[in-house]
Design a protein around this motif. Structure first.
Motif, short mmCIF file in Angstrom:
data_model
loop_
_atom_site.label_atom_id
_atom_site.label_comp_id
_atom_site.label_asym_id
_atom_site.label_seq_id
_atom_site.Cartn_x
_atom_site.Cartn_y
_atom_site.Cartn_z
N CYS A 8 28.87 -5.33 26.84
CA CYS A 8 28.07 -4.78 25.74
C CYS A 8 26.91 -3.97 26.29
O CYS A 8 26.14 -4.47 27.12
CB CYS A 8 27.54 -5.93 24.87
SG CYS A 8 26.36 -5.37 23.63
N ALA A 68 24.24 -3.15 24.92
CA ALA A 68 22.93 -3.62 24.47
C ALA A 68 22.49 -4.89 25.20
O ALA A 68 21.30 -5.22 25.23
CB ALA A 68 22.96 -3.88 22.97
N TYR A 69 23.44 -5.60 25.80
CA TYR A 69 23.17 -6.92 26.40
C TYR A 69 22.01 -6.87 27.40
O TYR A 69 22.05 -6.10 28.37
CB TYR A 69 24.43 -7.45 27.10
CG TYR A 69 24.18 -8.69 27.95
CD1 TYR A 69 24.04 -9.94 27.36
CD2 TYR A 69 24.07 -8.60 29.34
CE1 TYR A 69 23.81 -11.07 28.13
CE2 TYR A 69 23.83 -9.72 30.13
CZ TYR A 69 23.69 -10.96 29.52
OH TYR A 69 23.45 -12.07 30.29
N ILE A 127 33.91 -10.10 21.46
CA ILE A 127 33.52 -11.21 22.33
C ILE A 127 34.01 -12.53 21.74
O ILE A 127 34.56 -13.38 22.45
CB ILE A 127 31.99 -11.22 22.53
CG1 ILE A 127 31.58 -9.99 23.35
CG2 ILE A 127 31.54 -12.50 23.23
CD1 ILE A 127 30.09 -9.82 23.54
N CYS A 178 19.14 -6.08 23.44
CA CYS A 178 19.43 -7.36 22.81
C CYS A 178 19.12 -8.50 23.76
O CYS A 178 19.67 -8.56 24.86
CB CYS A 178 20.91 -7.39 22.39
SG CYS A 178 21.40 -8.92 21.60
N LEU A 216 20.21 -8.76 18.48
CA LEU A 216 20.84 -7.79 17.57
C LEU A 216 22.04 -8.42 16.86
O LEU A 216 22.43 -8.01 15.78
CB LEU A 216 21.33 -6.55 18.33
CG LEU A 216 20.30 -5.65 18.99
CD1 LEU A 216 20.98 -4.41 19.54
CD2 LEU A 216 19.22 -5.26 18.00
N GLY A 217 22.64 -9.38 17.51
CA GLY A 217 23.82 -10.01 16.92
C GLY A 217 23.71 -11.53 17.02
O GLY A 217 22.92 -12.06 17.81
N PRO A 242 25.63 -13.92 18.30
CA PRO A 242 25.89 -14.68 19.53
C PRO A 242 24.71 -14.73 20.50
O PRO A 242 24.73 -15.47 21.47
CB PRO A 242 27.06 -13.93 20.18
CG PRO A 242 27.67 -13.14 19.09
CD PRO A 242 26.58 -12.81 18.13
N MET A 243 23.68 -13.91 20.26
CA MET A 243 22.49 -13.97 21.11
C MET A 243 21.47 -14.96 20.57
O MET A 243 20.52 -15.32 21.23
CB MET A 243 21.89 -12.56 21.24
CG MET A 243 20.78 -12.44 22.28
SD MET A 243 21.30 -12.94 23.93
CE MET A 243 21.66 -11.34 24.68
N CYS A 245 26.62 -14.80 24.17
CA CYS A 245 25.63 -13.87 24.73
C CYS A 245 24.39 -14.64 25.18
O CYS A 245 23.83 -14.36 26.24
CB CYS A 245 25.28 -12.80 23.71
SG CYS A 245 26.72 -11.84 23.20
N CYS A 269 26.58 -3.72 18.54
CA CYS A 269 27.03 -5.10 18.77
C CYS A 269 28.56 -5.22 18.79
O CYS A 269 29.24 -4.81 17.87
CB CYS A 269 26.45 -5.99 17.68
SG CYS A 269 26.77 -7.73 17.92
N ILE A 270 29.08 -5.78 19.88
CA ILE A 270 30.53 -5.96 19.99
C ILE A 270 30.90 -7.44 19.86
O ILE A 270 31.90 -7.91 20.42
CB ILE A 270 31.08 -5.40 21.32
CG1 ILE A 270 30.36 -6.05 22.52
CG2 ILE A 270 30.94 -3.88 21.38
CD1 ILE A 270 31.10 -5.85 23.84
N ALA A 271 30.08 -8.17 19.08
CA ALA A 271 30.28 -9.62 18.96
C ALA A 271 31.71 -9.98 18.54
O ALA A 271 32.26 -10.98 19.00
CB ALA A 271 29.28 -10.19 17.96
#
Ligand code: SF4
Lengths: 378, 88
Positions: free
Chosen positions: A328, A330-331, A318, A335, A341-342, A344-345, A352, A313-315
Motif C-alpha cells: 500500500c 499510503a502505509y 489485504i 496512514c 486512513l483505513g 485495518p490500521m 496494517c 486504501c487497499i484494505a
C-alpha cells in the motif's frame, strides 16, 4: 500468568520451529483467519521464522476492519443525535467513516461512551430512561453470545430505550468465499480458537472435506500458533485434509451449547456485506423478528447514506490475503495508527496496525519480539 | 475487543438475574458474566470475551498440550531413527 506464560516458552518455541523446518519439504501457503493471531505472528516474528516458501497469508478476521463503511456511517448519524447515548467497544471509535469517526464526534459534543461489555450498555439504558441508548453490536462469533445476552436482558427488563446497531459476521462463510475465489492461494487454515470455543468445529468439517484443506483449530499464544502451523503442515505434507484441534484446553467439538442457544434465540443468519470484500451470503447475524424493536436501524431513520472509502486504501485486497500492507502506497506515510486512513490500521487486530507495531517496512523498528526465532538451529 | 484472555475466577457473585464473577487477569480484576459456563467453580480458569466467560480452561488438556510440546524434539528424534511415533 497461568495459561499464558507457559505458552510463550522460548525454548519450546525454538523446538517447534526446528520441527516445522524438519518436516517441511515443499512451499505451502497457510491462512490464519483471526486478526489476534496475525498480531502475535507478526509481533513475534513467527511468520519470518518459517521455512523458506512457507507463507502465512493474513485473513479477514478483524471485526473492526470488516464492519462495512455503511454501518460506520449509520453509527455516526445515530451518535450525532442529541437524544442518543451511543455505546461501543473502544476499538470502533477511531475507525474512519466516510467523513469522520466516532471519537471526533465525541470531541464535538456527541454522547459517545466506550463500554467493555454490552451489559454495561444495558446498565446505561436502565440509568438513563429519558435517553435513547444504542449499542454498536459488532464482532464475530466470539462477541455474539455477549451481544445476544444484552438484547435478551433488555427484553426481559422491558427496556424501550435500548437498541442495537448490528453488524455481526461469521467465519465459515468467509473461509468458503476465500476458497471459492479464483485467485485463492490458501492451502490450509488455522481456525480461530475462540470462535470455535463458542461454535465448535462441526461447521468446518464439510469445508475441509469439500475443498480438501486442512483446518487446525488454534489458540493465540506463540506456542499455540507454532503447534497449529506444525499440525497444518504435517497434514499438507501427508496429503490429509481434516479438522484438528490444537486448542483442546479451551475448545470442544460441539462448542458452547448454552451460548449457541442464546445466540440463535436472538439472532438469525443472513447475508452480510464485509468492508473491502463485499456481500457474502449467509455470513452474518441479524436480529430475529421477535427482537425487531431493539433494532437501531428501524428506530432511527438515518436517511440516505453515501459511502466513500479513501482512494489510497487497499484494505479489501489485504483482507482477502492477495496483498500485504507493504503493497500500500499510503502505509506508514499517509496512514499510521495515529492517523488511520483505513480500518485495518485502527484495530490492534488489523493487519496494517500489526505490521506497523512491529516496524515492518518502516525505517526504525517500533517493537521487538519476545524471542529471536529468525535463525533456525539446523 | 475480539481478543479473549484467560483469567482465574476469584469470587462468584450474585448479579441479580445473571451469575457474575470477579476474574483475575494476572493482577487486573474485572467482573464477568458466567451465564454460559454454569459448571465453573471458584478457582477455575475461564476465557473471557467482552465481559462473558465463553469457555472453561481444561487443566488436563492444558497439561497434555504442554507435555507434548516439551517432548517434541524427542518425538522428532524417534521418527528420524525410524521408531514408532508415540501415541499423542
Ligand atoms: S496502510 Fe492504511 S491506507 Fe493502506 S491498506 Fe492499510 S489501512 Fe488502508
Amino acid at each position: 500468568m497461568k495459561y499464558v506464560d507457559e505458552y510463550r516458552d522460548s525454548e519450546i518455541a525454538r523446538k517447534l520451529v526446528d520441527e516445522i523446518h524438519r518436516i517441511t519439504t515443499r512451499p505451502w501457503a497457510l491462512m490464519e483467519v483471526c486478526g489476534g493471531q496475525t498480531h502475535t505472528l507478526v509481533k513475534q516474528g513467527i511468520d519470518e521464522a518459517l521455512p523458506k516458501g512457507v507463507r502465512m497469508i493474513h485473513g479477514p478476521g478483524c471485526p473492526v476492519c470488516v464492519t462495512p463503511l455503511e454501518q460506520i456511517d449509520k453509527a455516526l448519524a445515530i451518535a450525532a443525535r442529541p437524544d442518543v447515548i451511543f455505546t461501543s467497544y473502544g476499538d470502533m471509535l477511531r475507525v474512519p467513516g466516510s467523513t469522520t469517526d466516532l471519537l471526533s464526534l465525541k470531541a464535538r459534543g456527541a454522547d459517545v461512551r466506550i463500554v467493555y461489555s454490552p451489559l454495561d450498555a444495558v446498565r446505561i439504558a436502565v440509568a438513563n430512561p429519558e435517553r435513547q441508548v444504542v449499542f454498536f453490536a459488532i464482532g464475530f462469533e466470539t462477541t455474539a453470545p455477549a451481544n445476544a445476552m444484552a438484547v435478551a436482558q433488555a427484553a426481559s427488563l422491558g427496556l424501550d430505550n435500548f437498541t442495537v446497531l448490528v453488524s455481526h459476521v461469521l467465519v465459515p462463510p468467509a473461509m468458503t468465499a476465500i476458497l471459492e475465489s479464483p485467485t485463492c492461494q490458501v492451502q490450509a487454515f488455522l481456525a480461530a480458537g475462540h470462535v470455535c470455543a463458542v461454535m465448535g468445529w462441526t461447521e468446518y468439517e464439510p469445508i475441509a472435506e469439500r475443498y480438501h484443506v486442512p483446518i487446525v483449530v488454534t489458540g493465540f499464544e506463540p506456542l499455540d500458533l507454532l503447534e497449529g502451523i506444525l499440525m497444518a503442515i504435517r497434514q499438507l505434507e501427508e496429503g490429509r485434509a481434516v479438522v484438528e484441534n490444537q486448542y483442546a484446553r479451551a475448545v470442544k467439538r460441539e462448542g458452547n451449547r448454552s451460548a449457541q442457544e442464546t445466540v440463535f434465540r436472538v439472532f438469525d443468519v443472513g447475508d452480510r456485506t464485509w468492508r473491502g470484500i463485499g456481500m457474502i451470503p449467509a455470513s452474518g447475524y441479524h436480529l430475529r423478528p421477535e427482537f425487531a424493536k431493539f433494532d437501531a436501524e428501524a428506530r432511527f431513520d438515518v436517511g440516505d447514506i453515501h459511502t466513500q472509502e479513501h482512494p489510497a486504501c487497499i484494505a479489501g485486497q489485504i483482507l482477502q490475503g492477495t496483498k500485504t500492507p507493504l503493497d500500500c502506497i499510503a502505509y506508514g506515510v499517509l496512514c499510521n495508527p495515529q492517523k488511520p486512513l483505513g480500518a485495518p490500521m485502527v484495530s490492534a487486530e488489523g493487519v496494517c496496525s500489526a505490521y506497523h507495531a512491529a516496524g515492518r517496512g518502516l525505517a526504525a523498528p517500533t517493537a521487538f519480539p519476545l524471542y529471536d526465532l529468525s535463525r533456525p538451529n539446523r | 475487543m475480539c481478543l479473549g484472555i484467560p483469567g482465574k475466577v476469584v469470587e462468584i457473585r450474585d448479579g441479580g438475574s445473571l451469575p457474575m464473577a470477579l476474574v483475575d487477569f494476572g493482577g487486573a480484576r474485572k467482573e464477568a458474566c458466567l451465564a454460559y459456563v454454569p459448571e465453573v467453580k471458584l478457582g477455575d480458569y475461564v476465557i473471557i470475551h467482552v465481559g462473558f466467560a465463553i469457555s472453561r480452561v481444561d487443566e488436563d488438556e492444558a497439561l497434555r498440550t504442554l507435555e507434548l510440546l516439551r517432548t517434541i524434539d524427542e518425538l522428532a528424534l524417534d521418527q528420524e531413527l525410524g521408531a514408532e511415533p508415540a501415541q499423542p
